[in-house]
Design an enzyme around this catalytic site. Structure first.
Site, PDB file in Angstrom:
ATOM      1  N   HIS A  68       3.797   6.613  -6.720  1.00 27.04           N
ATOM      2  CA  HIS A  68       2.973   7.685  -7.280  1.00 27.04           C
ATOM      3  C   HIS A  68       3.728   9.016  -7.213  1.00 27.04           C
ATOM      4  O   HIS A  68       3.776   9.781  -8.188  1.00 27.04           O
ATOM      5  CB  HIS A  68       1.666   7.758  -6.485  1.00 27.04           C
ATOM      6  CG  HIS A  68       0.613   8.631  -7.099  1.00 27.04           C
ATOM      7  ND1 HIS A  68      -0.624   8.803  -6.521  1.00 27.04           N
ATOM      8  CD2 HIS A  68       0.607   9.399  -8.216  1.00 27.04           C
ATOM      9  CE1 HIS A  68      -1.355   9.621  -7.270  1.00 27.04           C
ATOM     10  NE2 HIS A  68      -0.621  10.003  -8.295  1.00 27.04           N
TER      11      HIS A  68
ATOM     12  N   HIS B 273       0.829  -1.211   0.000  1.00 26.52           N
ATOM     13  CA  HIS B 273       0.000   0.000   0.000  1.00 26.52           C
ATOM     14  C   HIS B 273       0.865   1.263   0.000  1.00 26.52           C
ATOM     15  O   HIS B 273       0.696   2.141  -0.855  1.00 26.52           O
ATOM     16  CB  HIS B 273      -0.896  -0.030   1.245  1.00 26.52           C
ATOM     17  CG  HIS B 273      -1.818   1.128   1.388  1.00 26.52           C
ATOM     18  ND1 HIS B 273      -3.161   1.054   1.119  1.00 26.52           N
ATOM     19  CD2 HIS B 273      -1.602   2.410   1.795  1.00 26.52           C
ATOM     20  CE1 HIS B 273      -3.738   2.222   1.335  1.00 26.52           C
ATOM     21  NE2 HIS B 273      -2.807   3.065   1.763  1.00 26.52           N
ATOM     22  N   GLU B 274       1.789   1.337   0.945  1.00 29.46           N
ATOM     23  CA  GLU B 274       2.616   2.536   1.060  1.00 29.46           C
ATOM     24  C   GLU B 274       3.596   2.666  -0.108  1.00 29.46           C
ATOM     25  O   GLU B 274       3.938   3.783  -0.526  1.00 29.46           O
ATOM     26  CB  GLU B 274       3.362   2.553   2.402  1.00 29.46           C
ATOM     27  CG  GLU B 274       2.458   2.544   3.630  1.00 29.46           C
ATOM     28  CD  GLU B 274       1.466   3.692   3.658  1.00 29.46           C
ATOM     29  OE1 GLU B 274       1.704   4.729   2.997  1.00 29.46           O
ATOM     30  OE2 GLU B 274       0.427   3.556   4.333  1.00 29.46           O
TER      31      GLU B 274
ATOM     32  N   HIS C  46       1.939   4.596  -2.781  1.00 27.90           N
ATOM     33  CA  HIS C  46       1.988   6.039  -2.572  1.00 27.90           C
ATOM     34  C   HIS C  46       3.334   6.621  -3.013  1.00 27.90           C
ATOM     35  O   HIS C  46       3.397   7.635  -3.710  1.00 27.90           O
ATOM     36  CB  HIS C  46       1.775   6.370  -1.093  1.00 27.90           C
ATOM     37  CG  HIS C  46       0.364   6.258  -0.637  1.00 27.90           C
ATOM     38  ND1 HIS C  46      -0.695   6.822  -1.314  1.00 27.90           N
ATOM     39  CD2 HIS C  46      -0.188   5.655   0.456  1.00 27.90           C
ATOM     40  CE1 HIS C  46      -1.821   6.579  -0.661  1.00 27.90           C
ATOM     41  NE2 HIS C  46      -1.532   5.864   0.411  1.00 27.90           N
TER      42      HIS C  46
END
Length: 587
Positions: A383, A376-377, A380
């Site tokens: 991105h 998940h991180e 980020h």
């Protein structure tokens, strides 16, 4: 290396101090531009100077902020972080004239200047946003007055951190087997999951919530300060509500929020079906909210950080090389702080600053959930890397609204990979349960909390008292509707609103987990099913930074959030997984 290497920014506190002093000395120069932005050369010079300032800020701030989060009990780092916060407050005061002055020039003139200058071209969209919301920008004097209050905006966050982390004392409890354990935010979930004794589970749960119950009035007053600050702000800026003020800056239709809220509220039957399945399979006489941590299938499998990283890499290796390279770079050595430690901020996040590699904070505890948190991180941070490379500073910073698309996309990929490669019924149950719990926590639970925020802000709008009982009643009613559980019977659970830091730190943030999850599921499904240009469109979103309104960005990538259909697709996915779980349990 499983620790942050903050020498990436500065070799020592002394070196940081020198740049902080330079940054502080630069602030007063902003005033020299006041009243002169109507001249093109001064207009451009202002934005050049602003970027020079921000470039240095993006070294000074993360060193202090990240260092403080590693140990919130470290007064030196905490002092550094507070000083930067005060500096930013002063910056807001010194630059409060800018938006009103730019608006006074007129949209046609400003956009023409921007379009015809190589440096200012990047500012076309930010200027368009400014003029779109100009009715909410006040006069120069009014903006200055509001800016004078900026230094107190962080007080609720500081109070919350003090209550929940800095001044807290973790409770030690004695389990039924005589073992003494320390119950912390990082350990309680595993303690409940591993316990077969209902009394022990209750003991652990009540120990965790004791700090909220003992300080419920302080938490309620702190949250009331959050609500009242938002009310003062939206009224001052001529918005109809706190919700409208939160959404308007990014041109998100209020209908997007209400569509999500209503779709979830009207489709809670699957949650109750899942709880009944769990209650029956786990042979529980009474089901409590904390029983959600109990597993339908036991697994001793641990996921070390190294193993979690390798699983994640395997799950994405079939995507385009460009995508894979960024994901691997996201978790490079020195940019991930992995393990829990005393004083460290709880939870997980990715923190990115233009011109620098993003940093990931984890509290990895070798569970399956912690493996998914890594993925998940990493989403980020990848991105951020995509955006920073593709866009100039003015439009590199993407919105929260699209941020969670990149993170939950990675979770979909990891789940599919693990389900495809699972070799036993037991592990399949574990994964299916994890997938269903992911939808419950990301889509349903976050929407519940968003609905709570909506209702709490309505209390302010209607002039009703804000206290622990009023806030808890909202939660009691929502949990009854969503889960058919009476949390008033659990000692402290009605104070779950005090347990959620996002409600205090970033109001009207959590609904975006659900919107982003819905969007990422649609985008991921398109890529998985080889829809033409789907991956290309997704990379376009990751590289688009803040160059468009987020609803438009999601739509271009294949997810239309202005209709209920995108949200209803998550309900359908939930039912498919629940059906598969029931079949697997019967097999």
């Amino acid at each position: 290396m499983q620790k942050w290497d903050l020498t990436y920014f500065y070799p020592s506190d002394d070196a940081w101090e020198k740049d902080y002093e330079i940054l502080e000395s630069m602030i007063n120069h902003f005033e020299t531009f006041q009243g002169k932005l109507n001249e093109f050369d001064t207009f451009k010079a202002y934005h050049l100077y602003e970027e020079k300032f921000i470039t240095l800020l993006y070294k000074v701030y993360p060193y202090a902020h990240l260092g403080s989060d590693l140990n919130l009990k470290d007064s030196v780092k905490g002092n550094q972080n507070q000083r930067v916060g005060l500096l930013l407050s002063k910056l807001g005061q010194k630059t409060s004239f800018v938006s009103p002055e730019i608006i006074s020039l007129g949209e046609e003139k400003v956009i023409s200047w921007a379009k015809n200058d190589d440096f200012l071209k990047a500012y076309v969209f930010p200027f368009e946003k400014l003029f779109r919301g100009q009715k909410h920008v006040l006069s120069e004097l009014e903006e200055k007055i509001l800016a004078n209050y900026s230094s107190i905006r962080s007080i609720p966050t500081q109070l919350y951190q003090s209550l929940s982390i800095i001044d807290r004392t973790d409770e030690e409890v004695t389990l039924s087997n005589g073992k003494k354990v320390l119950v912390s935010a990082a350990s309680y979930r595993a303690l409940i999951e591993e316990s077969e004794n209902p009394s022990d589970r209750q003991l652990v749960f009540e120990a965790l919530y004791k700090r909220y119950k003992d300080n419920k009035s302080a938490f309620a007053n702190t949250y009331n300060l959050v609500l009242q600050q938002r009310a003062a702000s939206y009224k001052s800026r001529n918005y109809a509500s706190s919700l409208e003020a939160a959404l308007d800056g990014n041109n998100i239709p209020v209908s997007v929020f209400h569509n999500l809220k209503d779709v979830v509220y009207e489709n809670t039957d699957l949650i109750k079906r899942y709880i009944n399945l769990r209650k029956k399979h786990l042979n529980l006489e009474t089901y409590h909210t904390y029983d959600r941590f109990l597993k339908l299938a036991k697994s001793d499998k641990k996921y070390t950080y190294a193993e979690s990283k390798e699983l994640f890499f395997e799950s994405i290796k079939h995507f385009t090389p460009e995508f894979v390279e960024k994901q691997k770079s996201a978790v490079a050595d020195g940019f991930v702080d992995v393990l829990p430690q005393d004083g460290k901020r709880t939870g997980a996040y990715s923190s990115g600053f233009y011109g620098h590699h993003p940093f990931i904070l984890l509290n990895h505890n070798e569970t399956l959930d912690s493996a998914f948190t890594l993925a998940h991180e990493a989403g980020h941070s990848a991105h951020t890397l995509f955006s920073n490379e593709a866009r100039p500073m003015a439009i590199a910073d993407y919105t929260i609204f699209v941020a969670e698309i990149a993170s939950t996309f990675n979770e979909h990929a990891l789940l599919d990979y693990m389900l495809k490669n699972v070799t036993s019924k037991n592990e399949r149950i574990v994964l299916l349960e994890s997938a269903i719990d992911g939808i419950l926590s990301t889509f349903y639970r976050q929407t519940l909390f968003a609905t709570y925020e909506y209702e709490a802000n309505k209390l302010v709008e209607e002039g009703k008292p804000i206290n622990a009982d009023a806030l808890s009643k909202i939660m009691i009613d929502l949990y009854k509707h969503y889960y058919d559980l009476d949390i008033a019977k659990e000692n402290g659970k009605e104070l779950v609103w005090a347990y959620i830091p996002h409600l205090f730190h970033t109001p009207f943030y959590v609904y975006q987990y659900a919107t982003s999850y819905s969007a990422s599921l649609k985008i991921y499904s398109d890529i998985k099913n080889n829809k033409p240009h789907a991956m290309e469109n997704y990379l376009g979103l990751l590289k688009s930074g803040g160059s468009d309104y987020p609803v438009n960005q999601a739509k271009k990538a294949g997810a239309d959030l202005t209709t209920k259909d995108t949200f209803l697709a998550v309900i359908t996915r939930f039912k498919e997984l629940l059906d598969l779980l029931e079949e697997t349990l019967k097999a």
